[in-house]
Design a protein around this motif. Sequence first.
Motif, PDB file in Angstrom:
ATOM      1  N   ASP A   1      41.334 104.898  27.916  1.00  0.00           N
ATOM      2  CA  ASP A   1      40.943 106.221  28.222  1.00  0.00           C
ATOM      3  C   ASP A   1      41.340 107.232  26.972  1.00  0.00           C
ATOM      4  O   ASP A   1      42.418 106.926  26.572  1.00  0.00           O
ATOM      5  CB  ASP A   1      41.644 106.553  29.749  1.00  0.00           C
ATOM      6  CG  ASP A   1      41.168 107.874  30.446  1.00  0.00           C
ATOM      7  OD1 ASP A   1      40.211 108.547  29.567  1.00  0.00           O
ATOM      8  OD2 ASP A   1      41.711 108.416  31.256  1.00  0.00           O
TER       9      ASP A   1
ATOM     10  N   GLY B   1      33.898 106.272  34.534  1.00  0.00           N
ATOM     11  CA  GLY B   1      34.015 107.686  34.887  1.00  0.00           C
ATOM     12  C   GLY B   1      34.722 108.524  33.732  1.00  0.00           C
ATOM     13  O   GLY B   1      35.689 108.043  33.051  1.00  0.00           O
ATOM     14  N   ASN B   2      34.186 109.573  33.573  1.00  0.00           N
ATOM     15  CA  ASN B   2      34.803 110.565  32.598  1.00  0.00           C
ATOM     16  C   ASN B   2      35.054 109.980  31.330  1.00  0.00           C
ATOM     17  O   ASN B   2      34.100 109.415  30.647  1.00  0.00           O
ATOM     18  CB  ASN B   2      36.274 111.148  33.299  1.00  0.00           C
ATOM     19  CG  ASN B   2      36.617 112.500  31.958  1.00  0.00           C
ATOM     20  OD1 ASN B   2      35.683 113.010  31.645  1.00  0.00           O
ATOM     21  ND2 ASN B   2      37.940 112.752  32.455  1.00  0.00           N
ATOM     22  N   LEU B   3      36.262 109.736  30.488  1.00  0.00           N
ATOM     23  CA  LEU B   3      36.330 109.020  29.399  1.00  0.00           C
ATOM     24  C   LEU B   3      36.900 107.912  29.659  1.00  0.00           C
ATOM     25  O   LEU B   3      37.825 107.450  28.498  1.00  0.00           O
ATOM     26  CB  LEU B   3      36.917 109.971  28.559  1.00  0.00           C
ATOM     27  CG  LEU B   3      36.247 111.562  28.090  1.00  0.00           C
ATOM     28  CD1 LEU B   3      37.197 112.324  27.348  1.00  0.00           C
ATOM     29  CD2 LEU B   3      35.088 111.330  27.488  1.00  0.00           C
TER      30      LEU B   3
ATOM     31  N   LYS C   1      45.232 112.788  27.444  1.00  0.00           N
ATOM     32  CA  LYS C   1      44.767 114.027  28.316  1.00  0.00           C
ATOM     33  C   LYS C   1      44.432 115.173  27.261  1.00  0.00           C
ATOM     34  O   LYS C   1      43.427 115.915  27.717  1.00  0.00           O
ATOM     35  CB  LYS C   1      46.008 114.486  29.195  1.00  0.00           C
ATOM     36  CG  LYS C   1      46.229 113.352  30.239  1.00  0.00           C
ATOM     37  CD  LYS C   1      47.335 113.843  31.240  1.00  0.00           C
ATOM     38  CE  LYS C   1      47.527 112.929  32.417  1.00  0.00           C
ATOM     39  NZ  LYS C   1      48.665 113.312  33.454  1.00  0.00           N
TER      40      LYS C   1
ATOM     41  N   TRP D   1      32.001 101.470  31.537  1.00  0.00           N
ATOM     42  CA  TRP D   1      32.448 102.811  31.804  1.00  0.00           C
ATOM     43  C   TRP D   1      32.849 103.285  33.104  1.00  0.00           C
ATOM     44  O   TRP D   1      32.162 102.586  33.875  1.00  0.00           O
ATOM     45  CB  TRP D   1      31.253 103.827  31.465  1.00  0.00           C
ATOM     46  CG  TRP D   1      31.514 105.369  31.703  1.00  0.00           C
ATOM     47  CD1 TRP D   1      32.611 106.260  31.183  1.00  0.00           C
ATOM     48  CD2 TRP D   1      30.708 106.060  32.551  1.00  0.00           C
ATOM     49  NE1 TRP D   1      32.543 107.448  31.667  1.00  0.00           N
ATOM     50  CE2 TRP D   1      31.487 107.301  32.510  1.00  0.00           C
ATOM     51  CE3 TRP D   1      29.559 106.074  33.652  1.00  0.00           C
ATOM     52  CZ2 TRP D   1      30.867 108.521  33.244  1.00  0.00           C
ATOM     53  CZ3 TRP D   1      29.239 107.104  34.333  1.00  0.00           C
ATOM     54  CH2 TRP D   1      29.871 108.349  34.123  1.00  0.00           C
TER      55      TRP D   1
ATOM     56  N   GLY E   1      40.801 115.528  26.901  1.00  0.00           N
ATOM     57  CA  GLY E   1      39.785 115.583  27.757  1.00  0.00           C
ATOM     58  C   GLY E   1      39.789 114.277  28.762  1.00  0.00           C
ATOM     59  O   GLY E   1      39.127 114.293  29.584  1.00  0.00           O
ATOM     60  N   GLY E   2      40.506 113.384  28.566  1.00  0.00           N
ATOM     61  CA  GLY E   2      40.581 112.353  29.374  1.00  0.00           C
ATOM     62  C   GLY E   2      41.713 112.201  30.599  1.00  0.00           C
ATOM     63  O   GLY E   2      42.566 113.231  30.415  1.00  0.00           O
ATOM     64  N   ASP E   3      41.874 111.385  31.339  1.00  0.00           N
ATOM     65  CA  ASP E   3      42.797 111.167  32.280  1.00  0.00           C
ATOM     66  C   ASP E   3      43.982 110.697  31.803  1.00  0.00           C
ATOM     67  O   ASP E   3      45.046 110.878  32.510  1.00  0.00           O
ATOM     68  CB  ASP E   3      42.519 110.540  33.672  1.00  0.00           C
ATOM     69  CG  ASP E   3      41.224 110.928  34.270  1.00  0.00           C
ATOM     70  OD1 ASP E   3      40.831 112.156  34.476  1.00  0.00           O
ATOM     71  OD2 ASP E   3      40.206 110.095  34.998  1.00  0.00           O
TER      72      ASP E   3
END
Length: 141
Positions: free
Chosen positions: A26, A9-11, A29, A7, A32-34
Amino acid sequence: MKVSTKWEGNLAFTMTNPDGNQVRMDARKEAGGDGTGASPMETVLGGLAGCMGIDMYMILKPYQDKISRMEIDTDGERNDTAPKFFTAIEVTVHVDGDVPASRVWRAVKLSDEKYCSVANSLKADLSYKVILNGEEVSDDK
């Protein structure tokens, strides 16, 4: 076979194989991901294409010096509700070079039926198209 997926961070996650090669994943977007990596389901499609590409290159060994391009597009349809597994995957194989269509189709079929571990690991119905030198060719057995 073992890989480690860490992992970030975030997704976001980074998959690393025992040789240290990495693939960044990831969520898209809109999920909810980058969007800075391939989604896990995109990596499944890419893994299928890579597996088949390796098989086909080996099967087409007598024509390797005549192949100027080999590209494999995968287009997956997913279940509408969770789990959003692939319900169908269309694989389009583009080959440019002086290669008989029957040899390309043979390589596709051998990969699908005998050699490609990824294709044989999926529950989806797989369908194939072959584009040879920019033109779709039929399977004339």
